[in-house]
Design an enzyme around this catalytic site. Structure first.
Site, PDB file in Angstrom:
ATOM      1  N   ASN A  80      42.423  53.098 106.552  1.00  0.00           N
ATOM      2  CA  ASN A  80      43.404  52.776 105.513  1.00  0.00           C
ATOM      3  C   ASN A  80      43.577  51.268 105.375  1.00  0.00           C
ATOM      4  OD1 ASN A  80      43.924  55.457 104.974  1.00  0.00           O
ATOM      5  ND2 ASN A  80      45.880  55.519 106.055  1.00  0.00           N
TER       6      ASN A  80
ATOM      7  N   HIS B  90      49.863  65.933  99.391  1.00  0.00           N
ATOM      8  CA  HIS B  90      49.199  65.418  98.186  1.00  0.00           C
ATOM      9  C   HIS B  90      49.734  66.045  96.901  1.00  0.00           C
ATOM     10  CE1 HIS B  90      45.557  64.635  95.575  1.00  0.00           C
ATOM     11  NE2 HIS B  90      45.696  63.473  96.169  1.00  0.00           N
TER      12      HIS B  90
ATOM     13  N   ARG C  43      36.980  63.479  92.088  1.00  0.00           N
ATOM     14  CA  ARG C  43      36.332  63.354  93.399  1.00  0.00           C
ATOM     15  C   ARG C  43      35.875  64.743  93.821  1.00  0.00           C
ATOM     16  NH1 ARG C  43      37.790  58.189  95.197  1.00  0.00           N
ATOM     17  NH2 ARG C  43      39.891  57.493  94.617  1.00  0.00           N
TER      18      ARG C  43
ATOM     19  N   ARG D  31      37.547  55.028  92.500  1.00  0.00           N
ATOM     20  CA  ARG D  31      37.223  53.977  93.458  1.00  0.00           C
ATOM     21  C   ARG D  31      36.607  54.537  94.747  1.00  0.00           C
ATOM     22  NH1 ARG D  31      41.968  50.840  93.858  1.00  0.00           N
ATOM     23  NH2 ARG D  31      41.185  49.373  92.324  1.00  0.00           N
TER      24      ARG D  31
ATOM     25  N   HIS E 292      42.207  61.315  85.333  1.00  0.00           N
ATOM     26  CA  HIS E 292      42.655  61.761  86.653  1.00  0.00           C
ATOM     27  C   HIS E 292      43.234  63.171  86.606  1.00  0.00           C
ATOM     28  CE1 HIS E 292      45.312  61.431  90.361  1.00  0.00           C
ATOM     29  NE2 HIS E 292      44.149  61.016  90.820  1.00  0.00           N
TER      30      HIS E 292
ATOM     31  N   ARG F 265      55.296  60.701 100.089  1.00  0.00           N
ATOM     32  CA  ARG F 265      54.512  60.481 101.304  1.00  0.00           C
ATOM     33  C   ARG F 265      54.238  59.004 101.564  1.00  0.00           C
ATOM     34  NH1 ARG F 265      49.145  61.579  99.963  1.00  0.00           N
ATOM     35  NH2 ARG F 265      48.777  59.350  99.983  1.00  0.00           N
TER      36      ARG F 265
ATOM     37  N   TYR G 259      44.187  68.486 102.558  1.00  0.00           N
ATOM     38  CA  TYR G 259      45.287  68.021 101.723  1.00  0.00           C
ATOM     39  C   TYR G 259      46.132  69.212 101.287  1.00  0.00           C
ATOM     40  CZ  TYR G 259      42.525  63.703 100.917  1.00  0.00           C
ATOM     41  OH  TYR G 259      41.809  62.543 101.059  1.00  0.00           O
TER      42      TYR G 259
END
Length: 690
Positions: free
Chosen positions: A50, A598, A381, A411, A441, A570, A474
């Site tokens: 991270n 998530h 993704r 990304r 998205h 979160r 997730y």
């Protein structure tokens, strides 16, 4: 809203400083004794990775603003120079704590029969022979020493790759030349550690780091020269892509070019081992044009390798979380035709507690069904070995109309998405790369099926990506529906993204960048009106991040009006709860536990006729203004109750939930109620539907 006077600080928390506090919560999990040891090792790896991404993106952006001479304050009251100083202090502190954690974990691992060796000489003769053989057969053939001198310029140093700096002198000692300088890239294709077959005298399994093996065998690379010293280093570069979408003839080609340029991004951070020799240091600083050096001590560079290290240990199941087997949604159990179920009722699936196989089965049935004419979906993704992509390929090859909106600008997944886009196009799918200036998205799949003399639409909309790997890690929500109006909106959404269409009058959806923010504000203002009338008014919002100033201000207004607000955030939260007059009615918690929280779920009390929405969007500027995002209402009354129960379960968590204070600090929730760990409680429920 009226501006109140604050005695010291801004009513807003800086986004990047809030992120650092989130990563501290991840790091805390690596030190939490209630977590199994190997899971704690993974949490440390996550915190390390991270921080790498944060430096390469967020800190890089701050440095860019500084270099451009921008000194404008953000809405939290910090200019780029002030922010950079605070980020460096906090990130340096975090790095030190990571290595303190590392040392503690290594000690505990040793107690549990696993020893990571950092010195070849600590191995016995038989173990050394095994390491020597591994070096000769596997490592040596892929090593490439890169000398730096007048005829051989300084090579390209790849971002976040590990390198060895070596100083040499002639073996005869007669040469008065300055030390010879050589770089060696640690092969990322090889595991960072090597497990030995022979245990040590205590019966422990022994591992040795790859760089330590190379260090011991440097002589094999430099005949006639004697290594004087060896140290590891790595560079973090600016990873942001600079795209000119308006002028790009082919977006896929343009992104491929930018991915190559990412390797040459401006250096952001140079990490070196403690005791790094000043001669190579001077060369690195000059060639890389970096002044700020991060000296690492207490362990090896880049602790992200601990993820694969922990995963490689197969015989210590008691040091992991107990395996869970996701329940198959009960609505689909013992049913051959999923469409027949969805025709009758909406179905919610809660991952990872319920299986992602339901999504796979939905698309597989669509592919095999001769009455299905078209399949449309978004792809942000996906996993490396995506069954969904393979299903789409089969569908196109069998003559179905397949349209896939592939987001090439996701990304760090750009290269993978480019690869999948080419596979889909080759199979005959209609591949669209989204809209100029916007990332797509939204998470949605549309299946168009012929039923009699009519066409029927089946829709799946979710909070997470179509990725079977992350669906096991997730927490996300997916909705299957055949609601006619939802289907019409789904068709309109794909038409807007793939073709030319005037702004659509959405019947059920709210879609960013044009409609989602106004809809959210309208819903908040409706609760404010109920509060002003003396009625019960409540909002519960669960999402990853809250950083959009307009949305924060609207929540402040709602709090002032008397609306009770619970935020389950979160990660980043720029809102300060508990401020007099501003946010006295706002409670903020963050849950960091086994699974990555998530889901994006929004609840509005609506005078008892409560509304619930699932969404792909966090309340961040990028989501509400620079992305195609989707919010979908839940219509089934029983499913709305299910959603509310899920949110209330999160709010009752007093084990892994942390409460945000107005100071920006997070503290564990302490009360006299029975201990409740919401994720584990959810695991214990065979199905979450009541």
């Amino acid at each position: 809203m009226d501006k109140h006077v604050f005695s010291a600080s801004s009513p807003y928390i800086n986004r990047d400083l809030s992120w650092i506090e989130f990563n501290y919560r991840v790091l805390e999990e690596a030190n939490e004794d209630m977590n199994p040891l190997l899971e704690r090792v993974k949490f440390l790896a996550i915190a390390s990775n991270n921080l790498d991404e944060f430096m390469s993106v967020r800190v890089a952006e701050t440095i860019d603003r500084m270099n451009a001479g921008i000194d404008k304050e953000d809405f939290s009251g910090l200019n780029p120079f002030e922010l950079y100083e605070q980020l460096m202090v906090r990130s340096s502190q975090m790095l030190r704590e990571m290595y303190e954690t590392y040392q503690g974990l290594m000690s505990e691992l040793s107690d549990q029969g696993m020893t990571l060796i950092t010195d070849y000489d600590h191995l016995d003769k038989e173990q050394q022979q095994e390491v020597d053989h591994y070096y000769r057969e596997i490592i040596f053939p892929v090593l490439t020493p890169m000398a730096v001198d007048q005829s051989r310029p300084f090579p390209l140093i790849h971002s976040l790759e590990l390198y060895i700096s070596v100083l040499l002198q002639k073996a005869d000692g007669e040469d008065q030349h300055d030390p010879y300088f050589v770089l060696i890239q640690i092969p990322s294709i090889l595991p960072r550690f090597f497990p030995l077959s022979k245990r040590d005298k205590n019966g422990n399994t022994v591992f040795i780091l790859l760089e330590k093996i190379i260090e011991k065998h440097l002589d094999s690379l430099f005949g006639g020269y004697t290594p004087m010293c060896m140290h590891c280093f790595r560079i973090t570069r600016n990873a942001d892509l600079s795209l000119n979408e308006e002028e790009a003839d082919d977006l896929l080609d343009e992104i491929e070019k930018q991915l190559h340029s990412r390797r040459r991004g401006a250096p952001i951070r140079l990490e070196v081992e403690a005791g790094f020799h000043p001669y190579p240091m001077a060369i690195l600083k000059s060639e890389l044009e970096v002044d700020d050096i991060c000296y690492v001590k207490g362990g090896p560079l880049h602790l992200g390798f601990l993820m694969s290290f922990a995963s490689s240990i197969k015989d210590k199941q008691h040091l992991r979380y107990p395996a869970i087997k996701p329940a198959y949604p009960k609505e689909f159990l013992h049913v051959d035709d999923l469409f027949s179920v969805i025709r009758k009722r909406d179905v919610l699936v809660h991952h990872p507690y319920e299986s992602f196989d339901a999504v796979h089965d939905f698309i597989e049935q669509a592919v095999a069904d001769p009455d299905v004419l078209a399949i449309k979906m978004t792809m942000y993704r996906v996993s490396v070995h995506s069954a969904i992509v393979q299903a789409l390929v089969t569908a196109a090859q069998e003559g179905k109309q397949v349209t896939v909106i592939v987001e090439l600008k996701a990304r760090f997944d750009e290269a993978k998405n480019i690869q999948w886009a080419k596979v889909l196009e080759k199979a005959g799918c209609h591949v669209v790369y989204g809209l100029i200036g916007l990332k797509t998205h939204a998470k949605i799949m549309l299946v168009v099926r012929r039923e009699g003399d009519k066409l029927k639409r089946y829709v799946h909309v979710g909070t997470g990506n179509y990725n079977d790997s992350t669906a096991a890690l997730y927490t996300d929500i997916g909705l299957f529906t055949s609601n006619t109006i939802v289907g019409e909106d789904a068709s309109a959404l794909f038409n807007e993204v793939t073709g030319y269409s005037s702004l659509y009058d959405w019947k059920t959806f709210s879609v960013a960048p044009n409609d989602l923010k106004p809809k959210l504000i309208q819903l908040i203002e409706r609760e404010m009106e109920f509060a002003k009338q003396g009625k019960q008014a409540r909002i519960i919002v669960k999402m990853n991040s809250l950083s959009h100033k307009d949305m924060i201000d609207k929540l402040y207004e709602a709090s002032e009006a008397g609306v009770k607000i619970d935020l389950i955030i979160r990660g980043v939260c720029c809102l300060r709860p508990g401020l007099e007059k501003w946010s006295e009615n706002i409670n903020v918690i963050s849950i960091v536990d086994r699974f990555l929280e998530h889901s994006r779920v929004f609840y509005f009390h609506n005078d008892g006729n409560f509304d619930v929405y699932l969404s792909s969007a966090d309340w961040m500027t990028r989501n509400l203004t620079r992305r195609v995002e989707l919010m979908c209402p839940i219509y089934d009354p029983s499913l709305k109750v299910t959603f509310l129960n899920m949110l209330e379960l999160n709010l009752q968590d007093n084990v892994k939930a942390r409460k945000l204070l107005s100071s920006g600090k997070y503290v564990h929730i302490e009360n006299d109620l029975p201990k409740l760990r919401s994720q584990f409680e959810q695991i214990n429920i065979s199905t979450w539907k009541k």
